[in-house]
Design an enzyme around this catalytic site. Structure first.
Site, PDB file in Angstrom:
ATOM      1  N   ARG A  41      -8.331  98.978  43.211  1.00 42.66           N
ATOM      2  CA  ARG A  41      -9.453  98.714  42.290  1.00 42.66           C
ATOM      3  C   ARG A  41      -9.645  99.844  41.292  1.00 42.66           C
ATOM      4  NH1 ARG A  41     -13.730  96.120  46.572  1.00 42.66           N
ATOM      5  NH2 ARG A  41     -12.975  93.975  46.383  1.00 42.66           N
ATOM      6  N   LYS A 203     -14.546  81.040  56.778  1.00 45.78           N
ATOM      7  CA  LYS A 203     -15.719  80.173  56.795  1.00 45.78           C
ATOM      8  C   LYS A 203     -15.696  79.107  55.716  1.00 45.78           C
ATOM      9  CE  LYS A 203     -19.163  83.037  56.807  1.00 45.78           C
ATOM     10  NZ  LYS A 203     -20.441  83.663  56.906  1.00 45.78           N
ATOM     11  N   GLY A 355     -10.323  89.350  49.113  1.00 39.56           N
ATOM     12  CA  GLY A 355      -9.936  90.613  49.737  1.00 39.56           C
ATOM     13  C   GLY A 355      -8.827  90.457  50.765  1.00 39.56           C
TER      14      GLY A 355
HETATM   15  P1  ADP Z   1     -10.608  86.192  51.626  1.00 35.33           P
HETATM   16  O1  ADP Z   1     -11.118  87.588  51.922  1.00 35.33           O
HETATM   17  O2  ADP Z   1      -9.203  86.205  51.108  1.00 35.33           O
HETATM   18  O3  ADP Z   1     -11.540  85.384  50.786  1.00 35.33           O
HETATM   19  P2  ADP Z   1     -11.701  85.177  54.085  1.00 35.33           P
HETATM   20  O4  ADP Z   1     -12.522  86.410  54.218  1.00 35.33           O
HETATM   21  O5  ADP Z   1     -12.388  83.900  53.788  1.00 35.33           O
HETATM   22  O6  ADP Z   1     -10.508  85.421  53.028  1.00 35.33           O
HETATM   23  O7  ADP Z   1     -10.899  84.927  55.450  1.00 35.33           O
HETATM   24  C1  ADP Z   1     -10.040  85.868  55.987  1.00 35.33           C
HETATM   25  C2  ADP Z   1     -10.158  85.919  57.484  1.00 35.33           C
HETATM   26  O8  ADP Z   1     -10.041  84.627  58.053  1.00 35.33           O
HETATM   27  C3  ADP Z   1      -9.066  86.747  58.091  1.00 35.33           C
HETATM   28  O9  ADP Z   1      -9.642  87.878  58.714  1.00 35.33           O
HETATM   29  C4  ADP Z   1      -8.402  85.823  59.103  1.00 35.33           C
HETATM   30  O10 ADP Z   1      -8.072  86.464  60.326  1.00 35.33           O
HETATM   31  C5  ADP Z   1      -9.465  84.774  59.328  1.00 35.33           C
HETATM   32  N1  ADP Z   1      -8.873  83.509  59.792  1.00 35.33           N
HETATM   33  C6  ADP Z   1      -7.932  82.768  59.181  1.00 35.33           C
HETATM   34  N2  ADP Z   1      -7.608  81.707  59.915  1.00 35.33           N
HETATM   35  C7  ADP Z   1      -8.354  81.760  61.038  1.00 35.33           C
HETATM   36  C8  ADP Z   1      -8.465  80.923  62.199  1.00 35.33           C
HETATM   37  N3  ADP Z   1      -7.737  79.831  62.347  1.00 35.33           N
HETATM   38  N4  ADP Z   1      -9.351  81.309  63.143  1.00 35.33           N
HETATM   39  C9  ADP Z   1     -10.103  82.419  63.012  1.00 35.33           C
HETATM   40  N5  ADP Z   1     -10.032  83.228  61.938  1.00 35.33           N
HETATM   41  C10 ADP Z   1      -9.174  82.905  60.965  1.00 35.33           C
HETATM   42 MG    MG Z   2     -12.600  88.286  53.324  1.00 40.39          MG
END
Ligand code: ADP
Ligand code: MG
Length: 398
Positions: A41, A203, A355
């Site tokens: 960043r 989520k 992230g």
């Molecule tokens: P980003 O930061 O890219 O927006 P998120 O924060 O929404 O992504 O999600 C990332 C997290 O989701 C990771 O820590 C990953 O371990 C978790 N994750 C992905 N698939 C699953 C799953 N099937 N069950 C539980 N956690 C999950």
């Molecule tokens: Mg995230």
């Protein structure tokens, strides 16, 4: 609405207050002092900083870091970020342990044109998050011009991202902000088809609005990650002990009905008892057995998603396909990264953001092959959803 950019303003001899996103992960160095763990960043802000310095402006940088809760927290000081920036930009970077006030004003007045100072974490002041007028005015009093380059914080109406702009004459976008808006507008408003959107992560509730918006523009919307199980449950599948959001079942159901033609859900899964490095992982098709958690998309799903991605002219991806932090559950995410990179090599326009997604992309080694890696998480989702971004709206119209 078009906003002013650095090309529209003359910064020479001016105090240029630049909101950057230096909310970086910190580490402890060998001597026990804090240091920057990942400077992506900080590097992303360099084009704006270089422009201002090379054109004879005084660069006064402000940012938040972490969640100090409106009071000073030595663990969340930006002092080490100032040092790190100094090594990247090869200039002396001053640091002020006050964010606002007369002493800061005096230091800035004493600085020569083309010099640079970073002020302490804006969130040490309770007025930052509450967008309090007094704090916004105090920030504005340090500036002749305001530049917002913190795309990652643009979805927040805080004093340093939005409030301050009301009390300066000129408020413009920085280079990073400009680049983000250009790339994201291209995928949101005039994507070349076929367009594939890939949404995963933890989520579904964070991303419902974005799923809805993308399902109207994308030809295929590939769902992965924990959010798949909320959808699969709605469709009557057994999801075992997978993470679902029980209070979102109705919303997920109506969303599925609206978007049925574009939405693709995983057909097989990598499951285990728990998201644990030692857990025994196995692949199941269709329903997930009782007690098992779906932790990654399975090989058949990877194949289906890969085919859609390789056929796409536009790809936008947010959210890992599984618990990529653990090797047994990383394959789905790595395969999506590789497919997206391959499609980009073949001429597709690709955007990856979030992230954890960007960190997964780094893990795959494909970062440099993606057209645009966004610095936004929440801001990216908000933008793609078509909702307003206060940090951009507050800027001066071109
Ligand atoms: P980003 O930061 O890219 O927006 P998120 O924060 O929404 O992504 O999600 C990332 C997290 O989701 C990771 O820590 C990953 O371990 C978790 N994750 C992905 N698939 C699953 C799953 N099937 N069950 C539980 N956690 C999950
Ligand atoms: Mg995230």
């Amino acid at each position: 609405m078009q906003k002013l950019t650095l090309d529209d303003i003359d910064v020479r001899g001016k105090r240029v207050l630049i909101r950057v996103d230096f909310n970086v992960p910190l580490n402890t160095s060998e001597d026990g002092s804090p240091c920057v763990a990942d400077d992506t960043r900080i590097r992303a802000a360099l084009p704006t900083l270089r422009h201002v310095l090379d054109h004879g402006g005084k660069a006064i940088l402000i940012s938040h870091l972490g969640r100090p809760g409106g009071q000073p927290d030595p663990d969340l000081s930006l002092a080490c970020v100032a040092d790190h920036l100094g090594t990247l930009i090869d200039e002396r970077v001053r640091f002020s342990s006050n964010t606002v006030g007369d002493t800061v004003g005096d230091v800035i007045d004493g600085m020569g044109d083309g010099s640079i100072i970073l002020l302490e974490n804006t969130r040490f002041d309770p007025g930052e998050k509450s967008n309090e007028e007094g704090f916004a005015k105090a920030l504005a009093s340090l500036a002749d011009v305001y530049v917002n380059d913190a795309f990652g914080a643009a979805h927040r109406a805080h004093a340093s991202t939005a409030g301050v702009a009301r009390f300066v004459e000129t408020a413009a976008m920085g280079r990073l902000m400009e680049k983000e808006i250009e790339a994201l507008t291209r995928v949101r408003d005039h994507p070349e088809h076929p367009m594939v959107a890939i949404l995963g992560g933890s989520k579904v509730s964070d991303k419902l609005g974005t799923i809805r918006a993308l399902s109207t523009t994308a030809d295929h919307l590939l769902i992965g990650g924990a959010m798949s199980y909320t959808f699969l449950q709605v469709l009557g599948h057994e999801v075992g002990a997978s993470r679902i959001e029980a209070d979102r079942l109705e919303t997920a159901e109506s969303l599925y009905e609206e978007a049925e033609d574009t939405l693709l859900l995983p057909s097989d899964h990598v499951v285990a008892d728990a998201p644990d490095a030692e857990a025994d992982a196995s692949v199941v098709e269709g329903d997930i057995p009782e007690g098992k958690m779906g932790l990654d998309i399975g090989p058949a799903t990877i194949e289906t998603y890969r085919t859609a991605i390789l056929d796409a002219a536009t790809i936008v991806w947010n959210g890992p396909m599984g618990v990529f932090e653990l090797e047994q559950f990383a394959q789905g995410t790595m395969a999506i990264a590789e497919a997206t990179a391959e499609a980009t090599d073949d001429g597709a326009f690709s955007v990856v953001g979030g992230g954890d997604s960007v960190s997964a992309l780094g893990q795959s080694g494909c970062t440099d092959r993606i057209s645009h890696v966004s610095t936004g998480g929440g801001a990216l989702l908000t933008f793609l959803e078509g909702a307003p971004l206060p940090g951009i709206d507050a800027l001066t119209d071109a």
